[in-house]
Design a protein around this motif. Structure first.
Motif, PDB file in Angstrom:
ATOM      1  N   GLY A   1      -0.680   7.173   8.155  1.00 37.46           N
ATOM      2  CA  GLY A   1      -2.357   6.911   7.694  1.00 37.46           C
ATOM      3  C   GLY A   1      -2.633   5.333   7.937  1.00 37.46           C
ATOM      4  N   TRP A   2      -3.452   5.042   7.081  1.00 37.64           N
ATOM      5  CA  TRP A   2      -4.019   3.473   7.024  1.00 37.64           C
ATOM      6  C   TRP A   2      -4.317   3.047   8.607  1.00 37.64           C
ATOM      7  CZ3 TRP A   2      -0.864  -1.411   7.764  1.00 37.64           C
ATOM      8  CH2 TRP A   2      -1.595  -2.605   7.363  1.00 37.64           C
TER       9      TRP A   2
ATOM     10  N   VAL B   1      -0.701  -0.750  -4.245  1.00 35.08           N
ATOM     11  CA  VAL B   1       0.442  -0.480  -5.254  1.00 35.08           C
ATOM     12  C   VAL B   1       0.480  -1.682  -6.134  1.00 35.08           C
ATOM     13  CG1 VAL B   1       2.821  -0.091  -5.390  1.00 35.08           C
ATOM     14  CG2 VAL B   1       1.664   1.256  -3.945  1.00 35.08           C
ATOM     15  N   ALA B   2       0.689  -2.745  -5.282  1.00 36.32           N
ATOM     16  CA  ALA B   2       0.756  -4.027  -6.130  1.00 36.32           C
ATOM     17  C   ALA B   2       0.311  -5.231  -5.233  1.00 36.32           C
ATOM     18  CB  ALA B   2       2.196  -4.406  -6.746  1.00 36.32           C
ATOM     19  N   ALA B   3      -0.001  -6.271  -5.578  1.00 39.76           N
ATOM     20  CA  ALA B   3      -0.147  -7.565  -4.674  1.00 39.76           C
ATOM     21  C   ALA B   3       0.492  -8.720  -5.632  1.00 39.76           C
ATOM     22  CB  ALA B   3      -1.825  -8.141  -4.811  1.00 39.76           C
ATOM     23  N   VAL B   4       1.437  -9.146  -4.838  1.00 42.84           N
ATOM     24  CA  VAL B   4       2.439 -10.193  -5.495  1.00 42.84           C
ATOM     25  C   VAL B   4       2.638 -11.788  -4.810  1.00 42.84           C
ATOM     26  CG1 VAL B   4       3.802  -8.285  -6.352  1.00 42.84           C
ATOM     27  CG2 VAL B   4       4.408  -9.308  -4.107  1.00 42.84           C
ATOM     28  N   ASP B   5       3.128 -12.209  -5.312  1.00 43.78           N
ATOM     29  CA  ASP B   5       3.488 -13.881  -4.976  1.00 43.78           C
ATOM     30  C   ASP B   5       4.735 -13.531  -3.892  1.00 43.78           C
ATOM     31  OD1 ASP B   5       4.213 -16.450  -4.154  1.00 43.78           O
ATOM     32  OD2 ASP B   5       4.293 -16.983  -6.377  1.00 43.78           O
TER      33      ASP B   5
ATOM     34  N   LEU C   1       0.895  -1.117  -0.002  1.00 36.78           N
ATOM     35  CA  LEU C   1       0.143   0.073  -0.046  1.00 36.78           C
ATOM     36  C   LEU C   1       0.859   1.369   0.020  1.00 36.78           C
ATOM     37  CD1 LEU C   1      -2.500  -0.996   2.932  1.00 36.78           C
ATOM     38  CD2 LEU C   1      -2.560  -1.542   0.460  1.00 36.78           C
ATOM     39  N   ASP C   2       0.496   2.404  -0.555  1.00 34.77           N
ATOM     40  CA  ASP C   2       1.195   3.625  -0.568  1.00 34.77           C
ATOM     41  C   ASP C   2       0.664   4.296   0.737  1.00 34.77           C
ATOM     42  OD1 ASP C   2      -1.360   4.825  -0.739  1.00 34.77           O
ATOM     43  OD2 ASP C   2      -0.996   5.286  -3.140  1.00 34.77           O
ATOM     44  N   GLY C   3       1.243   5.606   0.799  1.00 37.33           N
ATOM     45  CA  GLY C   3       1.054   6.290   2.210  1.00 37.33           C
ATOM     46  C   GLY C   3      -0.618   6.506   2.244  1.00 37.33           C
TER      47      GLY C   3
ATOM     48  N   VAL D   1       0.090  -7.732   4.437  1.00 40.56           N
ATOM     49  CA  VAL D   1      -0.170  -6.233   3.710  1.00 40.56           C
ATOM     50  C   VAL D   1       0.470  -5.436   4.445  1.00 40.56           C
ATOM     51  CG1 VAL D   1      -2.033  -4.465   3.563  1.00 40.56           C
ATOM     52  CG2 VAL D   1      -2.561  -7.089   3.778  1.00 40.56           C
ATOM     53  N   MET D   2       1.407  -4.276   3.667  1.00 43.33           N
ATOM     54  CA  MET D   2       2.417  -3.481   4.103  1.00 43.33           C
ATOM     55  C   MET D   2       2.226  -2.174   3.565  1.00 43.33           C
ATOM     56  SD  MET D   2       6.514  -4.047   4.541  1.00 43.33           S
ATOM     57  CE  MET D   2       6.844  -3.791   2.806  1.00 43.33           C
ATOM     58  N   TRP D   3       2.213  -1.337   4.296  1.00 42.35           N
ATOM     59  CA  TRP D   3       1.989   0.243   4.157  1.00 42.35           C
ATOM     60  C   TRP D   3       3.389   0.746   4.089  1.00 42.35           C
ATOM     61  CZ3 TRP D   3       3.652   4.264   7.263  1.00 42.35           C
ATOM     62  CH2 TRP D   3       3.259   5.262   7.012  1.00 42.35           C
TER      63      TRP D   3
END
Length: 413
Positions: free
Chosen positions: A271-272, A103-107, A96-98, A217-219
């Motif tokens: 945020g988030w 942004v992307a979901a990857v393996d 995730l962005d700020g 999930v990473m911000w």
């Protein structure tokens, strides 16, 4: 008590005609490395004592990876089927962005250089439990205690324990982690060998009220990251806060509470879900905070004392190879001791045969080279572009993970 048994080779077959000398060996640390080493040492006929500062085997902790050469170690221990059953199988890593937008979901395998269907991702507590079960009947396990003093001579190592009493051992092995007490007693202050990689982190668990399942999930914002790691469909989720800092806070190493205010200050205004995570961090009963660092020692032994795992060569979590290096190092150290009458010769062989593998894996990361944790806006844009491209890239193992082919050790040879 140590159960006497016929010395065995690493593959479990009866050893040759010349068993190695039976030694009294003390291992400091009963996390992952210590029990793995005790397993092999007892099978080569040694009398092993393990001392651990915790009051009982420690469960919990973040999931860990077992990859490459380390998979062969657990196979030879007979643990691979059990660990396969405990495999987590994370299915998605979302960035995730700020503002909290995807942004992307990857393996996850594509990011870590792992191989789906072969490498293992398991709860640290599950691995620790399996290792403890494999060694508890063969080694003398001494919990809620630690080494207080250590004095070497030509004939042995005199140890006094923090809770009182003393014993003499033929050898002492430090398997007591990044902040090793054994290393400090024998080699000096940690600062001499601590290679700081520019980041600090805090980790803890909280209830999974986020609807996450088998995913991460990473911000991110420049120099800051917050992640939630769900290893199942419900229950707890692991929280992780990582941030850049120019100098390591050595004074805060052993006091998690000392990290609360600095972490809250760094993440102010984020945020988030970050504000909620900061609040939960203060209430967590399992808060763990530390620097992101490696241990780089010119030698892994001195006299009758040797180091293994993170105590000797912590690679940092950025490589994903800490557990694998510990398992491989334990196997190699025990095997070299089985094959040499002279401990100095055995320790030298252990280092000569294992160091290239360790160095290759430590070198997977450099100073300020954490791709997932950019410290500038430009670095974050480049990382995000890489992630978007990675969505279609096949996962492939890293050569460093399998750079060592395990030998078969036979006592006395």
């Amino acid at each position: 008590m140590t159960r006497a048994e016929t010395p065995r080779t690493a593959t479990g077959t009866t050893a040759g005609s010349r068993p190695g000398p039976r030694r009294k060996i003390l291992i400091s640390g009963a996390g992952i490395t210590g029990p793995a080493l005790a397993y092999w040492l007892t099978r080569y006929g040694h009398a092993v004592t393990v001392v651990e500062k915790a009051g009982a085997p420690r469960g919990g902790g973040y999931p860990v990876d077992v990859r490459g050469t380390a998979l062969e170690v657990v196979r030879r221990m007979g643990l691979l089927p059990r660990l396969r059953e405990a495999h987590i199988d994370s299915r998605r890593f979302t960035f995730l962005d700020g503002d909290g937008e995807v942004v992307a979901a990857v393996d996850p395998y594509a990011l870590g250089g792992g191989v789906a269907g072969r490498d293992l991702e398991i709860r640290r507590g599950d691995l620790a439990e399996a290792l403890y079960a494999a060694v508890r009947d063969d080694a003398d396990l001494r919990f809620d205690d630690t080494i207080d003093t250590l004095d070497q001579s030509a004939h042995g190592v005199d140890i006094t324990f923090r809770r009182g009493g003393g014993r003499t051992f033929d050898l002492v092995i430090g398997a007591d982690g990044l902040h090793s007490r054994t290393r400090e007693l024998v080699f000096g202050p940690e600062e001499r060998f601590h290679r700081y990689l520019g980041y600090c982190f805090a980790g803890f668990t909280l209830p999974n009220t986020f609807g996450l399942s088998h995913e991460i999930v990473m911000w991110n914002s420049p120099g800051r990251a917050a992640a939630l790691y769900a290893v199942a469909d419900d229950g707890d989720v692991h929280a992780f806060l990582n941030f850049a800092r120019p100098r390591p806070p050595f004074d805060a190493f052993r006091d998690p509470a000392a990290w609360l205010d600095p972490v809250a200050e760094v993440f102010a205004g984020a945020g988030w879900e970050v504000p909620g995570l900061i609040g939960a961090m203060g209430e967590a009963g399992d808060l763990f905070a530390d620097t992101v660092a490696q241990i780089r020692l010119p030698r892994w032994s001195s006299g009758r004392v040797a180091l293994v795992g993170d105590a000797a060569y912590a690679p940092s979590f950025l490589t994903g190879q800490g557990t694998s290096l510990a398992l491989v190092g334990a196997y190699m150290l025990a095997g070299c001791l089985a094959g040499a009458a002279d401990p100095a010769e055995a320790f030298a062989a252990y280092e000569r045969r294992t160091r290239p593998f360790v160095t290759a894996n430590q070198d997977l990361i450099g100073d300020g080279d954490a791709v997932l944790f950019p410290t500038t806006a430009g670095g974050l844009r480049r990382r995000n572009e890489m992630l978007r491209a990675l969505r279609t890239a096949p996962a492939a193992g890293r050569p460093a993970h399998s750079a060592l082919t395990l030998p078969v050790f036979t006592p006395g040879r």
